[in-house]
Write a protein that holds these residues in place. Structure first.
Motif, PDB file in Angstrom:
ATOM      1  N   ASP A  15       0.842  -1.193   0.000  1.00 15.60           N
ATOM      2  CA  ASP A  15       0.000   0.000   0.000  1.00 15.60           C
ATOM      3  C   ASP A  15       0.881   1.248   0.000  1.00 15.60           C
ATOM      4  O   ASP A  15       1.612   1.503   0.954  1.00 15.60           O
ATOM      5  CB  ASP A  15      -0.911  -0.009   1.235  1.00 15.60           C
ATOM      6  N   LEU A  16       0.809   2.033  -1.076  1.00 19.89           N
ATOM      7  CA  LEU A  16       1.672   3.200  -1.217  1.00 19.89           C
ATOM      8  C   LEU A  16       1.403   4.279  -0.171  1.00 19.89           C
ATOM      9  O   LEU A  16       2.253   5.146   0.070  1.00 19.89           O
ATOM     10  CB  LEU A  16       1.503   3.796  -2.621  1.00 19.89           C
ATOM     11  N   ASN A  17       0.243   4.243   0.464  1.00 19.29           N
ATOM     12  CA  ASN A  17      -0.069   5.205   1.526  1.00 19.29           C
ATOM     13  C   ASN A  17       0.382   4.734   2.899  1.00 19.29           C
ATOM     14  O   ASN A  17       0.201   5.444   3.893  1.00 19.29           O
ATOM     15  CB  ASN A  17      -1.574   5.498   1.565  1.00 19.29           C
ATOM     16  N   GLY A  18       0.933   3.515   2.951  1.00 23.84           N
ATOM     17  CA  GLY A  18       1.408   2.968   4.213  1.00 23.84           C
ATOM     18  C   GLY A  18       2.917   3.082   4.344  1.00 23.84           C
ATOM     19  O   GLY A  18       3.566   3.875   3.652  1.00 23.84           O
ATOM     20  N   ILE A  19       3.502   2.247   5.207  1.00 25.73           N
ATOM     21  CA  ILE A  19       4.942   2.327   5.479  1.00 25.73           C
ATOM     22  C   ILE A  19       5.769   1.378   4.625  1.00 25.73           C
ATOM     23  O   ILE A  19       6.986   1.296   4.792  1.00 25.73           O
ATOM     24  CB  ILE A  19       5.245   2.058   6.974  1.00 25.73           C
ATOM     25  N   GLY A  20       5.125   0.652   3.699  1.00 26.46           N
ATOM     26  CA  GLY A  20       5.844  -0.338   2.898  1.00 26.46           C
ATOM     27  C   GLY A  20       7.037   0.237   2.160  1.00 26.46           C
ATOM     28  O   GLY A  20       8.151  -0.284   2.237  1.00 26.46           O
ATOM     29  N   SER A  21       6.813   1.334   1.424  1.00 29.96           N
ATOM     30  CA  SER A  21       7.910   1.945   0.662  1.00 29.96           C
ATOM     31  C   SER A  21       9.034   2.385   1.581  1.00 29.96           C
ATOM     32  O   SER A  21      10.221   2.251   1.249  1.00 29.96           O
ATOM     33  CB  SER A  21       7.389   3.154  -0.127  1.00 29.96           C
ATOM     34  N   GLU A  22       8.670   2.911   2.740  1.00 28.34           N
ATOM     35  CA  GLU A  22       9.685   3.389   3.685  1.00 28.34           C
ATOM     36  C   GLU A  22      10.564   2.256   4.195  1.00 28.34           C
ATOM     37  O   GLU A  22      11.798   2.385   4.221  1.00 28.34           O
ATOM     38  CB  GLU A  22       9.011   4.094   4.862  1.00 28.34           C
ATOM     39  N   ILE A  87      -0.566  10.116  -3.925  1.00 28.62           N
ATOM     40  CA  ILE A  87      -0.135   9.531  -2.647  1.00 28.62           C
ATOM     41  C   ILE A  87      -0.598  10.429  -1.511  1.00 28.62           C
ATOM     42  O   ILE A  87      -0.282  11.626  -1.474  1.00 28.62           O
ATOM     43  CB  ILE A  87       1.403   9.391  -2.590  1.00 28.62           C
ATOM     44  N   ASN A  88      -1.352   9.878  -0.607  1.00 27.42           N
ATOM     45  CA  ASN A  88      -1.798  10.581   0.601  1.00 27.42           C
ATOM     46  C   ASN A  88      -1.502   9.683   1.793  1.00 27.42           C
ATOM     47  O   ASN A  88      -2.309   8.816   2.152  1.00 27.42           O
ATOM     48  CB  ASN A  88      -3.292  10.909   0.521  1.00 27.42           C
ATOM     49  N   PHE A  89      -0.324   9.845   2.366  1.00 27.76           N
ATOM     50  CA  PHE A  89       0.118   8.963   3.444  1.00 27.76           C
ATOM     51  C   PHE A  89      -0.929   8.874   4.559  1.00 27.76           C
ATOM     52  O   PHE A  89      -1.496   9.881   4.977  1.00 27.76           O
ATOM     53  CB  PHE A  89       1.444   9.449   4.025  1.00 27.76           C
ATOM     54  N   GLY A  90      -1.151   7.653   4.985  1.00 25.79           N
ATOM     55  CA  GLY A  90      -2.071   7.425   6.096  1.00 25.79           C
ATOM     56  C   GLY A  90      -3.526   7.305   5.707  1.00 25.79           C
ATOM     57  O   GLY A  90      -4.378   7.089   6.571  1.00 25.79           O
ATOM     58  N   VAL A  96      -5.301   3.358  -4.618  1.00 26.58           N
ATOM     59  CA  VAL A  96      -3.969   2.902  -4.192  1.00 26.58           C
ATOM     60  C   VAL A  96      -3.972   1.379  -4.017  1.00 26.58           C
ATOM     61  O   VAL A  96      -2.988   0.701  -4.349  1.00 26.58           O
ATOM     62  CB  VAL A  96      -3.547   3.621  -2.896  1.00 26.58           C
ATOM     63  N   GLY A  97      -5.084   0.834  -3.528  1.00 26.37           N
ATOM     64  CA  GLY A  97      -5.208  -0.615  -3.382  1.00 26.37           C
ATOM     65  C   GLY A  97      -5.056  -1.338  -4.710  1.00 26.37           C
ATOM     66  O   GLY A  97      -4.459  -2.417  -4.787  1.00 26.37           O
ATOM     67  N   LYS A  98      -5.574  -0.728  -5.793  1.00 24.82           N
ATOM     68  CA  LYS A  98      -5.457  -1.341  -7.122  1.00 24.82           C
ATOM     69  C   LYS A  98      -3.992  -1.455  -7.549  1.00 24.82           C
ATOM     70  O   LYS A  98      -3.580  -2.450  -8.164  1.00 24.82           O
ATOM     71  CB  LYS A  98      -6.229  -0.512  -8.150  1.00 24.82           C
ATOM     72  N   TYR A  99      -3.199  -0.449  -7.215  1.00 26.26           N
ATOM     73  CA  TYR A  99      -1.787  -0.473  -7.597  1.00 26.26           C
ATOM     74  C   TYR A  99      -0.987  -1.449  -6.724  1.00 26.26           C
ATOM     75  O   TYR A  99      -0.007  -2.037  -7.192  1.00 26.26           O
ATOM     76  CB  TYR A  99      -1.203   0.936  -7.560  1.00 26.26           C
ATOM     77  N   ALA A 100      -1.427  -1.629  -5.483  1.00 25.95           N
ATOM     78  CA  ALA A 100      -0.795  -2.648  -4.630  1.00 25.95           C
ATOM     79  C   ALA A 100      -0.954  -4.029  -5.259  1.00 25.95           C
ATOM     80  O   ALA A 100      -0.015  -4.833  -5.280  1.00 25.95           O
ATOM     81  CB  ALA A 100      -1.415  -2.618  -3.226  1.00 25.95           C
ATOM     82  N   ILE A 101      -2.147  -4.283  -5.815  1.00 30.13           N
ATOM     83  CA  ILE A 101      -2.404  -5.584  -6.436  1.00 30.13           C
ATOM     84  C   ILE A 101      -1.712  -5.695  -7.789  1.00 30.13           C
ATOM     85  O   ILE A 101      -1.220  -6.770  -8.157  1.00 30.13           O
ATOM     86  CB  ILE A 101      -3.920  -5.837  -6.561  1.00 30.13           C
ATOM     87  N   LYS A 102      -1.609  -4.591  -8.543  1.00 29.25           N
ATOM     88  CA  LYS A 102      -0.859  -4.623  -9.805  1.00 29.25           C
ATOM     89  C   LYS A 102       0.582  -5.053  -9.540  1.00 29.25           C
ATOM     90  O   LYS A 102       1.158  -5.885 -10.259  1.00 29.25           O
ATOM     91  CB  LYS A 102      -0.864  -3.241 -10.474  1.00 29.25           C
ATOM     92  N   SER A 103       1.167  -4.472  -8.519  1.00 30.21           N
ATOM     93  CA  SER A 103       2.536  -4.807  -8.144  1.00 30.21           C
ATOM     94  C   SER A 103       2.646  -6.273  -7.721  1.00 30.21           C
ATOM     95  O   SER A 103       3.521  -7.014  -8.199  1.00 30.21           O
ATOM     96  CB  SER A 103       2.994  -3.900  -7.001  1.00 30.21           C
ATOM     97  N   PHE A 104       1.748  -6.692  -6.846  1.00 28.75           N
ATOM     98  CA  PHE A 104       1.785  -8.053  -6.307  1.00 28.75           C
ATOM     99  C   PHE A 104       1.555  -9.095  -7.394  1.00 28.75           C
ATOM    100  O   PHE A 104       2.270 -10.105  -7.471  1.00 28.75           O
ATOM    101  CB  PHE A 104       0.736  -8.180  -5.196  1.00 28.75           C
ATOM    102  N   THR A 301       0.122  -1.926   7.439  1.00 33.90           N
ATOM    103  CA  THR A 301       0.432  -0.680   6.736  1.00 33.90           C
ATOM    104  C   THR A 301       0.826   0.455   7.671  1.00 33.90           C
ATOM    105  O   THR A 301       1.477   1.409   7.241  1.00 33.90           O
ATOM    106  CB  THR A 301      -0.776  -0.236   5.894  1.00 33.90           C
ATOM    107  N   ALA A 302       0.417   0.389   8.925  1.00 36.84           N
ATOM    108  CA  ALA A 302       0.768   1.405   9.934  1.00 36.84           C
ATOM    109  C   ALA A 302       0.496   2.816   9.424  1.00 36.84           C
ATOM    110  O   ALA A 302       1.369   3.683   9.439  1.00 36.84           O
ATOM    111  CB  ALA A 302       2.223   1.253  10.373  1.00 36.84           C
ATOM    112  N   TYR A 303      -0.730   3.060   8.982  1.00 42.39           N
ATOM    113  CA  TYR A 303      -1.100   4.376   8.445  1.00 42.39           C
ATOM    114  C   TYR A 303      -0.759   5.529   9.403  1.00 42.39           C
ATOM    115  O   TYR A 303      -0.437   6.632   8.978  1.00 42.39           O
ATOM    116  CB  TYR A 303      -2.604   4.420   8.162  1.00 42.39           C
ATOM    117  N   GLU A 304      -0.852   5.251  10.706  1.00 37.53           N
ATOM    118  CA  GLU A 304      -0.685   6.325  11.690  1.00 37.53           C
ATOM    119  C   GLU A 304       0.707   6.948  11.673  1.00 37.53           C
ATOM    120  O   GLU A 304       0.899   8.090  12.111  1.00 37.53           O
ATOM    121  CB  GLU A 304      -1.014   5.813  13.105  1.00 37.53           C
TER     122      GLU A 304
END
Length: 354
Positions: A15-22, A87-90, A96-104, A301-304
């Protein structure tokens, strides 16, 4: 067998809005990681560069359009899509979910085709990934469909390994799912996994009871006496060292788990609560039982804290380490299985070292 740096670790972006990329970027800030593998992130290099700037990361990214362009010694980013993504973190965002699945999905296809050696998945949001094309509770269920074998969620931290008889099942339905067939399938899977993926010659497996005090001889439920015990005995008679069912309440607190190579819990929280308490944020989720290797961190994803630079990459880095270790162990096991004499030699070496 491949040299370390030639092992290709595919990474789905999550999820690009979560902490995965970080946590991905933080993992590969340590350039020594590139001596262990060649990473390829399934995403879009422009978007990952945006996130990198937001986090003040100095990681150098190498964009590619096909896997044949992959460069060893670099952090490769395969452009799975071209368009921009807001991208809107949190924030929980279906787009964004669609792109998570495209990647996966792209990473899974590459894994199936042998274009990558192992897969490490960053966290997804199980709610915003749902669509007409993707109707799975999460990574594990999709991989179970796409890859050969029977998927089993196995949480790993050093010598602590906790598997599940049932995973994403409501608590009030767990008893309905406990059948001899399921117990055989899951324990046989983990027995083979311990041998081929963790190089344990004669694994010892503990099975936790469903009911408090293992049912107290039927006073608090009959499932342990009528389903679990007979199945465990049959497995033991077949040469699988399974024991139990053990009362779950004191099993971990007493340190009893240390006597076993793996523990099988009957349902999700029974296994994951003690595991996450004991693993101190360094645990890894390994999908055992498949013909390919996939690991992930043990967090969501740790949105917080997303986008704030506060995420701890320890679990993701451990997921990369474990995927590489299992890759080596499995290849060694397959090589040994072709030569029974070598297996006996290894067993003798193990006994001498014990």
């Amino acid at each position: 067998m491949k040299k370390a740096e030639n092992i290709i670790v595919g990474i789905s972006i999550g999820d690009l809005n979560g902490i995965g990329s970080e946590v991905i970027l933080k993992t590969f800030e340590d350039i020594r990681m590139l001596e262990l593998c060649t990473p390829v992130i399934f995403a879009n290099v422009k978007i990952l560069s945006f996130i990198k700037r937001n986090l003040n990361s100095e990681v150098a990214l190498h964009g590619i359009d096909k896997l044949e362009q992959l460069v060893k010694g670099k952090i490769n980013v395969l452009n799975v899509w071209r368009e921009g993504v807001d991208i809107n973190f949190g924030q929980n965002d279906e787009n964004v979910g669609k792109y998570a699945i495209k990647s996966f999905a792209a990473a899974t296809d590459a894994l199936k085709e042998g274009l990558i050696d192992v897969l490490v998945t960053a966290p997804i949001n199980k709610y915003n990934i749902q669509s007409e094309e993707f109707k799975f509770p999460g990574h594990t269920d999709y991989l179970d469909k796409e890859l050969e074998g029977n998927a089993l969620m196995l949480m790993v931290q050093d010598n602590l390994r906790v598997g599940l008889l049932t995973d994403h099942v409501p608590v009030n339905d767990v008893a309905k799912h406990l059948t001899e067939k399921l117990i055989f399938q899951k324990i046989e899977t983990i027995n083979l996994t311990l041998k081929q993926d963790f190089s344990i010659t004669k694994p010892k497996i503990a099975v936790l009871a469903l009911n408090p005090h293992a049912g107290d001889n039927g006073v608090i439920g009959k499932e342990d006496d009528e389903i679990l015990k007979p199945a465990i005995k049959k497995l033991f008679d077949k040469g699988i060292f399974a024991f139990g069912p053990y009362s779950a309440d004191g099993f971990f607190g007493s340190g009893q788990y240390e006597k076993f190579d793996a523990v099988i819990a009957t349902y999700h929280d029974q296994g994951l609560i003690p595991f996450k308490t004991l693993s101190f944020g360094n645990g890894v989720n390994y999908t055992a039982g498949l013909n390919k290797i996939r690991t992930s961190p043990d967090h969501g994803t740790a949105y917080e804290i997303a986008g704030k630079g506060l995420a701890d990459a320890s679990s993701f880095k451990e997921a990369v380490y474990l995927a590489i270790d299992i890759y080596h162990s499995r290849n060694e096991y397959l090589e040994l299985s072709k030569n029974p004499l070598k297996i006996k030699e290894k067993q003798l070496e193990t006994k001498k070292g014990a």
